[in-house]
Design an enzyme around this catalytic site. Structure first.
Site, short mmCIF file in Angstrom:
data_model
loop_
_atom_site.label_atom_id
_atom_site.label_comp_id
_atom_site.label_asym_id
_atom_site.label_seq_id
_atom_site.Cartn_x
_atom_site.Cartn_y
_atom_site.Cartn_z
N CYS A 1 0.83 -0.91 -0.17
CA CYS A 1 0.09 0.16 0.38
C CYS A 1 0.78 0.70 -0.17
O CYS A 1 0.67 2.40 -0.18
CB CYS A 1 -0.63 -0.04 1.04
SG CYS A 1 -1.58 -1.40 1.72
N GLY B 1 -6.06 -13.92 2.27
CA GLY B 1 -5.83 -11.84 1.07
C GLY B 1 -6.66 -12.61 0.10
O GLY B 1 -7.16 -13.35 -0.47
#
Ligand SMILES: Cc1cc2nc3c(=O)[nH]c(=O)nc-3n(C[C@H](O)[C@H](O)[C@H](O)COP(=O)(O)OP(=O)(O)OC[C@H]3O[C@@H](n4cnc5c(N)ncnc54)[C@H](O)[C@@H]3O)c2cc1C
Length: 465
Positions: free
Chosen positions: A50, A296
């Site tokens: 991120c 995930g």
């Protein structure tokens, strides 16, 4: 390596991203004696994907700063981390994984396996994007440190970049490239930006300001790259309605059009997969095969509101699935809520954008009422108030709050409040009475959260009469 199974619990984790790293930590905390091992095909231990756009923009100085847990950290936690170790097969019957460890073949035994193999960028069919199996020079994606390094190496002020895809990551990249004095064009196939996060009336509120800084083509497909000697020169884009084709001169092309799950091991092992190839998991992060967990971006779980399967693609969810898988694989018991809220946020071109729950377009037949408030984050008499817009979606039959969207000052914190309401299935007539904190320099007596709820509650009551 020649390790044989003994009394000790052996937990093998495949992939050291946010999911795998978290699962390892929680497995270790749950069973102090267990053997916990992570196999990662890449060269980096757990780092934040991120943060990649912000190293490109320079806000974060170095790529190494993104490493959240180093090899030393895993070592101290007594978690065995094997880098450059590609797991090629999970042999369910023999209870071993087969690994290519930097050219060396290894068999490693397990009691349980957690698949945390993530996803790969999904690349749309754009002519000439690649040559000899490699992207043309100037073309890139943003998934790994190496991808981001490649893009960063291309940046010099005044260059022209095109970003394909106006989702959260595409617009974060557009913002970061703009920060580097690059001329940015964004091309989006859908009629709106951020369509997975905001309803069109909300995203329209920021379009004008974005268009002052970058060029945005909505409803356009990128369909061909022109290059000279293997270096990109332009991208041709086509209006989906008129069919008109435009050539956009481009030195850098960033493809940010979503991902596809890395499911090859799960597929070979016979795990149940969803419609788009994601591994189907339950609230305990279990797959359809005993002792095989998955977490995930390679997985799908259900949405809390619609109860439909939804691919996972947010680090916030991945980490929570990792907690569940780690604890359960180590003999504990941990269940996630009955679905994901998909609470999400970003900051693009100075606008904080956030949402929880599905956007309006996700509801086909449900009876939904919406309400919106546009105002300021502080009392009108107090200097420094910033604009804030909140939109709330309510199920008209039950009165339950099902989703909310926000743009502006502390939008994410305000949306987090709504996340509590969605999770608790709160009724709008109760939630609009929420006592929020007030002090002139911080927040008004009646916050935007409350005022947006008032609007929708009034509409709902009018509808009932
Ligand atoms: C640019 C960007 C920005 C983002 N911003 C946000 C954000 O602001 N908020 C948010 O919530 N989410 C964000 N996300 C999403 C979030 O980063 C992902 O959801 C999360 O990183 C996925 O974690 P993961 O562990 O499932 O997969 P990954 O991080 O992809 O890890 C999977 C790992 O498995 C390894 N692997 C794969 N196959 C094998 C194999 N056979 N053997 C061994 N190893 C293998 C891979 O090398 C990889 O390291 C962002 C993503 C990107 C790319």
């Amino acid at each position: 390596m020649g390790i044989s199974l003994n009394q000790e619990r052996r937990i093998v984790i495949i992939g050291c991203g946010a999911g795998g790293g978290t699962a390892a930590q929680f497995a270790r905390k749950t069973d102090r004696k267990a053997n916990v091992s992570i196999f990662e095909k890449g060269i980096y231990p757990q780092y934040s994907k991120c943060g990649l756009p912000y190293v490109i923009s320079g806000k974060i100085p170095r790529f190494e700063d993104l490493i959240e847990f180093s090899e030393e950290w895993f070592n101290k936690a007594k978690i065995d981390l094997f880098l450059k170790s590609n797991v090629e097969e999970i042999d369910i019957n023999e209870k071993i994984i087969k690994v290519n460890n930097n050219g060396k073949y290894i068999e490693y035994p397990f009691n349980s396996v957690i698949i945390a193999t993530g996803a790969e960028p999904a690349i749309p069919p754009i002519k000439n994007l690649s040559q000899d199996g490699k992207f043309v020079k100037g073309v890139g994606v943003v998934r790994t440190i190496d991808d981001a390094k490649k893009i960063k190496s291309l940046l010099t002020p005044g260059k022209k970049a095109t970003v394909i895809g106006a989702g959260l990551i595409g617009l974060e990249m557009a913002d970061c490239l703009y920060e580097k004095n690059i001329n940015v064009t964004v091309v989006e196939a859908l009629p709106d930006i951020l369509s997975n996060t905001l309803d069109p009336d909300m995203s329209a509120q920021i379009m004008d300001q974005l268009s002052e800084k970058i060029d945005i083509y909505l409803n356009h497909f990128a369909n061909e790259i022109k290059h000279e000697n293997g270096v990109i020169k332009s991208v041709s884009i086509q209006d989906r309605e008129s069919g008109v084709i435009n050539q956009i001169p481009t030195d850098i092309l960033v493809v940010a059009t979503g991902t596809k799950p890395e499911n090859s091991l799960a597929k070979k092992s016979g795990c149940r997969l969803g419609k788009h190839g994601h591994i189907i998991v339950n609230e305990r992060s279990e797959t359809s095969i005993k002792n095989l967990y998955a977490i995930g971006d390679c997985t799908e779980y259900i949405d809390f509101v619609t109860k439909k399967p939804t691919p996972i693609g947010l680090g916030s969810i991945v980490v929570r699935q990792g907690i569940a898988a780690g604890i359960n694989a180590a003999g504990g018991s941990y269940s996630l809520p009955n679905g994901v809220l998909q609470t999400r946020t970003t900051d693009i071109f100075g606008f904080e954008v956030a949402a929880v729950g599905p956007t309006l377009s996700c509801f086909e037949s449900e009876n939904i009422v919406t309400g919106k408030f546009n105002g300021f984050s502080l009392p009108e008499y107090f200097p420094g108030g910033k604009s804030i817009s909140i939109k709330v979606l309510v199920n008209a039959d039950s009165g339950e709050i099902i989703s909310a969207q926000g743009i502006g000052d502390k939008a994410a914190q305000r949306i987090n409040t709504f996340a509590g309401a969605v999770l608790g299935r709160l009724n709008i007539d109760l939630f609009k009475k929420l006592e929020t904190a007030y002090a002139p320099p911080v927040a008004p007596t009646l916050d935007a959260v409350t005022l947006a709820c008032d609007v929708v509650s009034m509409k709902l009551n009018r509808k009932k009469r």
